[in-house]
Design a protein around this motif. Structure first.
Motif, PDB file in Angstrom:
ATOM      1  N   GLY A 114       0.815  -1.216   0.000  1.00  0.00           N
ATOM      2  CA  GLY A 114       0.000   0.000   0.000  1.00  0.00           C
ATOM      3  C   GLY A 114       0.847   1.264   0.000  1.00  0.00           C
ATOM      4  N   GLN A 115       1.931   1.231   0.756  1.00  0.00           N
ATOM      5  CA  GLN A 115       2.783   2.415   0.851  1.00  0.00           C
ATOM      6  C   GLN A 115       3.525   2.676  -0.460  1.00  0.00           C
ATOM      7  N   VAL A 116       4.025   1.615  -1.070  1.00  0.00           N
ATOM      8  CA  VAL A 116       4.744   1.800  -2.338  1.00  0.00           C
ATOM      9  C   VAL A 116       3.789   2.330  -3.406  1.00  0.00           C
ATOM     10  N   ARG A 117       2.539   1.864  -3.344  1.00  0.00           N
ATOM     11  CA  ARG A 117       1.561   2.370  -4.307  1.00  0.00           C
ATOM     12  C   ARG A 117       1.331   3.861  -4.138  1.00  0.00           C
ATOM     13  N   LYS A 118       1.526   4.351  -2.910  1.00  0.00           N
ATOM     14  CA  LYS A 118       1.399   5.799  -2.702  1.00  0.00           C
ATOM     15  C   LYS A 118       2.435   6.558  -3.528  1.00  0.00           C
ATOM     16  N   LEU A 119       3.617   5.974  -3.626  1.00  0.00           N
ATOM     17  CA  LEU A 119       4.653   6.619  -4.439  1.00  0.00           C
ATOM     18  C   LEU A 119       4.274   6.602  -5.913  1.00  0.00           C
ATOM     19  N   MET A 120       3.454   5.614  -6.260  1.00  0.00           N
ATOM     20  CA  MET A 120       3.067   5.485  -7.656  1.00  0.00           C
ATOM     21  C   MET A 120       1.906   6.410  -8.010  1.00  0.00           C
ATOM     22  N   ALA A 121       1.277   6.990  -7.006  1.00  0.00           N
ATOM     23  CA  ALA A 121       0.205   7.947  -7.271  1.00  0.00           C
ATOM     24  C   ALA A 121       0.871   9.276  -7.580  1.00  0.00           C
ATOM     25  N   GLU A 122       0.808   9.701  -8.793  1.00  0.00           N
ATOM     26  CA  GLU A 122       1.519  10.919  -9.160  1.00  0.00           C
ATOM     27  C   GLU A 122       0.565  11.886  -9.824  1.00  0.00           C
ATOM     28  N   ASN A 123       0.975  13.118  -9.829  1.00  0.00           N
ATOM     29  CA  ASN A 123       0.167  14.112 -10.512  1.00  0.00           C
ATOM     30  C   ASN A 123       0.590  14.192 -11.969  1.00  0.00           C
ATOM     31  N   VAL A 124      -0.357  13.910 -12.816  1.00  0.00           N
ATOM     32  CA  VAL A 124      -0.084  13.998 -14.246  1.00  0.00           C
ATOM     33  C   VAL A 124      -0.563  15.370 -14.706  1.00  0.00           C
ATOM     34  N   ASN A 125       0.215  16.008 -15.542  1.00  0.00           N
ATOM     35  CA  ASN A 125      -0.197  17.305 -16.089  1.00  0.00           C
ATOM     36  C   ASN A 125      -1.504  17.142 -16.848  1.00  0.00           C
ATOM     37  N   PRO A 126      -2.257  18.221 -16.980  1.00  0.00           N
ATOM     38  CA  PRO A 126      -3.521  18.102 -17.715  1.00  0.00           C
ATOM     39  C   PRO A 126      -3.302  17.477 -19.092  1.00  0.00           C
ATOM     40  N   LEU A 127      -4.249  16.645 -19.492  1.00  0.00           N
ATOM     41  CA  LEU A 127      -4.130  15.947 -20.769  1.00  0.00           C
ATOM     42  C   LEU A 127      -4.518  16.901 -21.899  1.00  0.00           C
ATOM     43  N   SER A 128      -3.997  16.634 -23.080  1.00  0.00           N
ATOM     44  CA  SER A 128      -4.362  17.459 -24.232  1.00  0.00           C
ATOM     45  C   SER A 128      -4.245  16.622 -25.506  1.00  0.00           C
ATOM     46  N   GLY A 129      -4.544  17.256 -26.622  1.00  0.00           N
ATOM     47  CA  GLY A 129      -4.517  16.529 -27.895  1.00  0.00           C
ATOM     48  C   GLY A 129      -5.787  15.709 -28.056  1.00  0.00           C
ATOM     49  N   LYS A 130      -5.640  14.496 -28.571  1.00  0.00           N
ATOM     50  CA  LYS A 130      -6.810  13.630 -28.714  1.00  0.00           C
ATOM     51  C   LYS A 130      -7.001  12.848 -27.419  1.00  0.00           C
ATOM     52  N   ASP A 261      -3.938   3.501  -9.525  1.00  0.00           N
ATOM     53  CA  ASP A 261      -2.765   4.374  -9.558  1.00  0.00           C
ATOM     54  C   ASP A 261      -1.508   3.609  -9.950  1.00  0.00           C
ATOM     55  N   SER A 262      -1.368   2.385  -9.429  1.00  0.00           N
ATOM     56  CA  SER A 262      -0.146   1.662  -9.753  1.00  0.00           C
ATOM     57  C   SER A 262      -0.157   1.153 -11.204  1.00  0.00           C
ATOM     58  N   TYR A 263      -1.334   0.764 -11.706  1.00  0.00           N
ATOM     59  CA  TYR A 263      -1.406   0.371 -13.117  1.00  0.00           C
ATOM     60  C   TYR A 263      -1.130   1.553 -14.029  1.00  0.00           C
ATOM     61  N   VAL A 264      -1.779   2.657 -13.692  1.00  0.00           N
ATOM     62  CA  VAL A 264      -1.633   3.824 -14.549  1.00  0.00           C
ATOM     63  C   VAL A 264      -0.209   4.379 -14.469  1.00  0.00           C
ATOM     64  N   TYR A 265       0.399   4.234 -13.315  1.00  0.00           N
ATOM     65  CA  TYR A 265       1.801   4.633 -13.184  1.00  0.00           C
ATOM     66  C   TYR A 265       2.655   3.867 -14.198  1.00  0.00           C
ATOM     67  N   ARG A 266       2.461   2.560 -14.231  1.00  0.00           N
ATOM     68  CA  ARG A 266       3.239   1.763 -15.177  1.00  0.00           C
ATOM     69  C   ARG A 266       2.893   2.137 -16.620  1.00  0.00           C
ATOM     70  N   TYR A 267       1.607   2.367 -16.846  1.00  0.00           N
ATOM     71  CA  TYR A 267       1.165   2.759 -18.185  1.00  0.00           C
ATOM     72  C   TYR A 267       1.824   4.075 -18.613  1.00  0.00           C
ATOM     73  N   ASN A 268       1.800   5.049 -17.714  1.00  0.00           N
ATOM     74  CA  ASN A 268       2.343   6.363 -18.056  1.00  0.00           C
ATOM     75  C   ASN A 268       3.864   6.369 -18.194  1.00  0.00           C
ATOM     76  N   HIS A 269       4.489   5.354 -17.648  1.00  0.00           N
ATOM     77  CA  HIS A 269       5.948   5.278 -17.753  1.00  0.00           C
ATOM     78  C   HIS A 269       6.398   4.239 -18.777  1.00  0.00           C
ATOM     79  N   ARG A 270       5.457   3.759 -19.581  1.00  0.00           N
ATOM     80  CA  ARG A 270       5.795   2.652 -20.475  1.00  0.00           C
ATOM     81  C   ARG A 270       6.841   3.036 -21.514  1.00  0.00           C
ATOM     82  N   LYS A 271       6.940   4.327 -21.820  1.00  0.00           N
ATOM     83  CA  LYS A 271       7.895   4.737 -22.861  1.00  0.00           C
ATOM     84  C   LYS A 271       9.147   5.373 -22.274  1.00  0.00           C
TER      85      LYS A 271
END
Ligand SMILES: [Zn+2]
Length: 291
Positions: A114-130, A261-271
């Motif tokens: 649970g604690q490590v997942r807290k580190l994975m909760a991050e603020n993503v800048n507002p989305l744009s484009g499509k 949050d942890s899934y999306v963290y991995r997703y957002n860092h996939r590249k």
């Protein structure tokens, strides 16, 4: 992409002290400002304790204070090892697997998780484009109707840039007054942003909020026609659901947000050019809310 293997991990973090030293440097990159001496002073680690002491006045600082490691009796190296494991697998790892890998009790594994997942909760800048916006239902046993009657299921809203980042959020319902403010908070309202949704009536006012809006007619089976689709979002949903089914079996609504949050963290860092574990290491000194 560079890799970071367990061998690298063992070399960089052979001991608890190596982990603490890393945390210390991450937390005080410019050195520790001693309140008593009123200046930056050298601090030395005190043997067998997780504190450092000022060379002049002996005041203590604790690099773990306020971080996810706060007041934990679990060796720091186990914490770091957990972070390595959680960042290194594509679909994630369950608390049960952590229990086995780290040789700790389930209760401890669950807390670390649970604690490590807290580190994975991050603020993503507002989305744009499509940006595709969609909702899904997670958990529960019954197939409920959309909007209501989805008993035991939790509604999750997703906003996903094509080829970019994602934000997912547990929401109480799929009403316009819930979904529209989420869009306004998380999606940039500039010229080039186009929002794609399906035909859920709650999205009818998206254009009135100042966005370009394209609607996918699911019922007319048009979801692959041209650019009007929410396939990116649907792919994310299926990855998330596969992860929950395969790795974690089930997730209580209470814990769903941190799983997301942890899934999306991995997703957002996939590249990312560098391994995810190193991104996570950048977060270790973050002061989090203690639970
Ligand atoms: Zn001092």
């Amino acid at each position: 992409m560079k890799t970071y293997t367990i061998k690298n991990f063992n070399e960089q973090f052979p001991t608890d002290d190596a982990c603490l030293d890393f945390l210390f440097k991450a937390r005080y990159p410019k050195g520790v400002y001693c309140q008593k001496c009123q200046k930056i002073t050298t601090h030395y680690k005190i043997a067998n304790r997780k504190v450092y002491s000022c060379e002049f006045c002996g005041s203590h600082v604790s690099p773990t204070a306020g971080t996810i490691f706060h007041k934990s009796y679990t060796p720091l190296r186990s914490w770091f090892h957990a972070m390595f494991l959680m960042a290194s697998t594509k679909t994630g790892i369950s608390a049960k697997q952590l229990e086995r890998e780290l040789g700790v009790t389930y209760k401890t594994a669950w807390r670390i998780f649970g604690q490590v997942r807290k580190l994975m909760a991050e603020n993503v800048n507002p989305l744009s484009g499509k940006v595709e916006v969609d909702e899904t239902y997670i958990g529960g046993k019954r197939h409920g109707k959309r909007g209501r009657g989805a008993l035991g299921k939790t509604v999750v809203m997703g906003m996903v840039e094509r080829d970019g980042k994602a934000i997912t959020q547990v929401v109480p319902n799929v009403q316009a007054r819930t979904l529209l403010p989420m869009i306004e908070r998380n999606v940039e309202r500039e010229n080039k942003t186009i929002i794609f949704t399906d035909e859920l009536p709650s999205y009818n006012q998206v254009e009135r909020l100042g966005y370009a809006h394209r609607i996918v007619q699911h019922s007319a089976k048009q979801y692959v026609s041209g650019i009007a689709h929410v396939n990116t979002c649907e792919a994310l949903w299926s990855t998330i659901k596969r992860g929950i089914d395969g790795v974690n079996h089930s997730v209580s609504p209470l814990h769903l947000q941190s799983y997301l949050d942890s899934y999306v963290y991995r997703y957002n860092h996939r590249k990312d050019e560098h391994p995810m574990f190193l991104s996570l290491l950048n977060q270790v000194s973050r002061v989090v809310q203690i639970s």
